[in-house]
Design a protein around this motif. Structure first.
Motif, mmCIF file in Angstrom:
data_model
loop_
_atom_site.group_PDB
_atom_site.id
_atom_site.type_symbol
_atom_site.label_atom_id
_atom_site.label_comp_id
_atom_site.label_asym_id
_atom_site.label_seq_id
_atom_site.Cartn_x
_atom_site.Cartn_y
_atom_site.Cartn_z
ATOM 1 N N THR A 1 0.928 -1.184 -0.097
ATOM 2 C CA THR A 1 -0.008 -0.008 -0.053
ATOM 3 C C THR A 1 0.904 1.266 0.104
ATOM 4 O O THR A 1 0.537 2.124 -0.302
ATOM 5 C CB THR A 1 -1.124 0.030 1.319
ATOM 6 O OG1 THR A 1 -1.417 -1.358 1.507
ATOM 7 C CG2 THR A 1 -2.090 1.048 1.182
ATOM 8 N N SER B 1 -1.210 7.002 -4.604
ATOM 9 C CA SER B 1 -2.335 7.316 -4.215
ATOM 10 C C SER B 1 -2.032 8.656 -3.082
ATOM 11 O O SER B 1 -0.747 9.055 -3.089
ATOM 12 C CB SER B 1 -3.120 6.474 -3.316
ATOM 13 O OG SER B 1 -2.467 6.294 -1.780
ATOM 14 N N THR C 1 1.704 2.074 -3.645
ATOM 15 C CA THR C 1 0.653 2.032 -4.688
ATOM 16 C C THR C 1 0.235 3.605 -4.621
ATOM 17 O O THR C 1 -0.226 4.318 -3.472
ATOM 18 C CB THR C 1 -0.662 1.207 -3.988
ATOM 19 O OG1 THR C 1 -0.164 0.063 -3.521
ATOM 20 C CG2 THR C 1 -1.625 0.954 -5.403
#
Ligand code: SF4
Ligand code: SF4
Ligand code: SF4
Lengths: 391, 313
Positions: free
Chosen positions: A286, A291, A289
């Motif tokens: 995460t 974002s 990733t």
């Protein structure tokens, strides 16, 4: 044990352009508080049912109380690990801690809607011991009192210098030795209570579950928060030594370099827990990733990691000051990320950003803290007597 | 292969003290059981026609003149209701529409109000016992005379149910309490619903009824009773044709985050005869070390400063 040789007053006058400007910011903040008390929270803040906790809790309480951990961190270092070596730094650290905590408490009183019911904390029949917030509230109240007691010796010392025969001097003469005897009891409390509530400030968000982004939501929030608080305690202490050296035109405190060497130990521990936990929970990807939260995560991580490595190397007062400032920003950012940035109650709610009056109240509190520090440092013996810094 | 790697990670984590808190999760997943007299509601989204009679009934039943603006009162007198898009201080119950953007015929209603959780976040969060779960009926109730307005209950509710009177000088929390103030027993929404889409009864009876509907009409519903286990189970149960997440009911684990949080607290603050062990032990340990350090320093000082400070203690 005389401390006359250890501590000195800061030089300078009480009324200066700086203190006047600070006083104006304080006045603005407090008039808005008055407005809030009459017209309610909704009028002045951007708080909503989606984001019921805003900048007062994220900054003033979560970050602010950690910025105020200087007294805690230096106490641990001084009384537990290295046999009082850094004792000269503790007074000014205690004062900033006291103001930090007192103001955190004050902003909670501004934040809570039904403040007149707050006496319930004094009624055992209302204690809800499962509540993390209950523990935080009680510990913070207790610690503020402890800080006040720990700070008493400096105040008494100044009072004892009053003209002989005055009643206050007699009282101070009478109290000081008695206080000296029991002080150690409070000093140890002053290390226990922050360990408890600084970890609980993290635990507070465990119950928010899926609303907190997985990069931050973990059962290890208590461990991360308490070690982050210790880290911040050191960072702020160093930052302040630099600031008061510049502000009060004093040479730099030699002790600061010793303290700086402790920072990486705590820092690496924090990073190990942070990343170990992400791996353990299976959320390390995460962090890679793309974002919005990924970007925030890396800014925060970088702001903490870089200073830790700089502290490992050779330092001069200037470098120390700026590195400590970076670390303060990074450590504070972690806490604000948990309280605000990583918090997402769902798609139906507009994202929260503090309104101008909300921010002005917070600025008012910060200004009050700085102002009170300047005034007290000039009235009482708080700062270490300088053994000129050399490195 | 996978399990070896997992084992390795666990060991590695334990090495740096990470698993200190991991028992908390396993303990949290043990769901508490529902009492025999606990009541709740069953809302069947496939029966709801979206008339919002329940929304209006709820508003008039729970109308609180003290916290209403003039506009609210006027609207009520004219038998209108404001268009609430979210729950708010005057809307403890709301009907929302799910509409598939690609298919006009694919829509569903959902009724939102407090779910009266078995292990409620709001109750666990409240520092002063202003939120309590009635031990007999299981209804989660609010007492404004105790509440300090900290809004931690709002933060702690995974369904975002409690609301706050942001416009008030003396605000309070507002949320569905199953119309506990009415002597009639049945909550207003369940009394007025023309389609029997929402019904009130003991939770055990409602659960049996939901299971019966699922068994009789398996094509009508997705095969899940929301609230049976979600978040440790809730007293309000839902049936639907559409995925619950699309209706705004979050995908939650079968345990309550309140349980996780309480387990951390109870692990760290385990008590013996009302004495929290860990903090006291921490205090004792710190005191011991600090005392030794103090002694050591005392000796050093005595050597150095004996002459100077001899008289003063
Ligand atoms: S009254 Fe019944 S049918 Fe009408 S909106 Fe409410 S639940 Fe649906
Ligand atoms: S739905 Fe929210 S407000 Fe209602 S009992 Fe559960 S946690 Fe509390
Ligand atoms: S706002 Fe009131 S009811 Fe909610 S947690 Fe705080 S004290 Fe409890």
């Amino acid at each position: 044990m005389s401390s006359e040789h250890t501590y000195v007053k800061a030089p300078g006058k009480l009324i200066t352009p700086t203190t006047v400007i600070l006083a104006l910011i304080v006045a603005t903040g407090f008039s808005i508080i008055g407005y809030r008390l009459v017209f309610g929270l909704g009028v002045i803040s951007n708080l909503s049912d989606g984001y019921p906790w805003g900048v007062w809790l994220a900054y003033d309480v979560a970050a602010g109380s950690a910025f105020a951990c200087g007294g805690y961190s230096v106490a641990i270092l001084c009384y537990i690990f290295n046999g009082w070596k850094y004792h000269p730094m503790i007074r000014s650290a205690l004062v900033t801690s006291f103001f930090g905590y007192a103001l955190a408490g004050l902003s909670v009183m501004v934040d809570i809607g039904r403040y007149w019911n707050a006496y319930g904390f004094m009624m055992p029949s209302r204690w809800q011991t499962n509540s993390v917030l209950f523990e935080v509230a009680v510990c913070i109240m207790g610690y503020t009192v402890v800080l006040l007691i720990e700070f008493m010796p400096s105040a008494l010392e100044t009072l004892r210098e009053l003209k002989p025969n005055s009643f206050i001097k007699k009282l101070a003469d009478f109290t000081a030795p008695k206080l000296d005897k029991v002080l150690m009891f409070f000093v140890v409390l002053g290390m226990t209570l922050p360990t408890m509530h600084q970890s609980s400030l993290g635990t507070l968000f465990v119950i928010t579950g899926q609303q907190l982004h997985p990069l931050w939501q973990t059962n290890l929030l208590p461990l991360l928060f308490v070690s982050n608080a210790i880290l911040l305690g050191f960072a702020v202490t160093l930052f302040e030594s630099g600031l008061s050296a510049a502000g009060f035109k004093r040479p730099f405190e030699a002790e600061a370099f010793g303290v700086a060497k402790v920072v990486p130990i705590v820092g690496f521990f924090w990073l190990a827990v942070r990343f170990g936990d992400l791996i353990y929970r299976g959320h390390i990807l995460t962090a890679f990733t793309p974002s919005f939260h990924m970007v925030i995560f890396w800014i925060e991580t970088l702001l903490i990691t870089a200073p830790i490595f700089i502290f490992l190397g050779k330092l001069n007062p200037r470098k120390l000051f700026y590195t400590a400032l970076l670390l303060t920003l990074g450590g504070g950012m972690y806490r604000i990320d948990v309280y605000l940035v990583g918090f997402n109650p769902g798609d139906n709610w507009y994202a929260y950003f503090p309104s101008i009056p909300e921010a002005l109240i917070t600025f008012g509190f910060i200004a009050l803290e700085v102002l009170a520090y300047i005034v007290l440092a000039r009235l009482l013996r708080l700062l270490p007597a300088v053994h000129t810094a050399h490195n | 292969m996978k399990s070896t790697r997992r084992r390795f990670l666990q060991t590695a984590a334990a090495g740096i003290g990470l698993t200190a808190l991991s028992p908390t999760l396993s303990a949290a997943s043990e769901a508490k059981s529902f009492g025999p007299d606990e009541v709740g509601m069953l809302y069947d989204s496939t029966l709801c026609v979206g008339c919002k009679a329940c929304v209006y009934a709820c508003r008039s039943e729970n109308f609180d003149a003290d916290s209403s603006s003039e506009l609210d009162e006027k609207a009520l007198a004219e038998q209108r209701w404001h268009d609430a898009y979210e729950l708010d201080y005057r809307t403890k119950n709301i009907i929302k529409l799910y509409q598939n953007p690609d298919d006009v015929n694919d829509f569903a209603f959902i009724k939102r109000q407090c779910n009266h959780c078995q292990s409620p976040g709001c109750v666990s969060a409240c520092p002063v016992k202003a939120m309590t779960k009635n031990p007999v009926t299981g209804t989660v109730q609010y007492d404004k005379n105790i509440c300090i307005g900290c809004r931690y209950c709002q933060m702690a509710c995974p369904f975002k149910i409690p609301t706050f009177e942001w416009h008030m000088t003396f605000p309070k929390i507002s949320k569905c309490e199953l119309c506990r103030q009415t002597p009639k027993g049945t909550p207003a929404c369940c009394r007025v619903c023309p389609a029997k889409a929402v019904i009130y009864d003991k939770r055990s009876i409602l659960l049996a009824e939901a299971k019966r509907r699922l068994a009789e009409n398996p094509d009508r519903y997705i095969n899940k009773i929301y609230g049976e286990y979600d978040y440790g189970g809730t007293n309000v149960l839902y049936l639907s044709r559409v995925d619950f997440e699309k209706l705004g009911l979050p995908n939650l684990p079968n345990y309550s985050y309140a349980g996780v949080s309480e387990n951390i607290q109870h692990t760290l603050y385990k008590t013996f005869n009302h004495v929290p062990i860990a903090p006291v032990a921490l205090y004792a340990a710190l005191a011991a070390v600090a005392f030794v350090q103090h002694k050591r320093r005392g000796k050093k000082d005595a050597g150095n400063e004996a002459k100077k400070d001899g008289g003063e203690k």
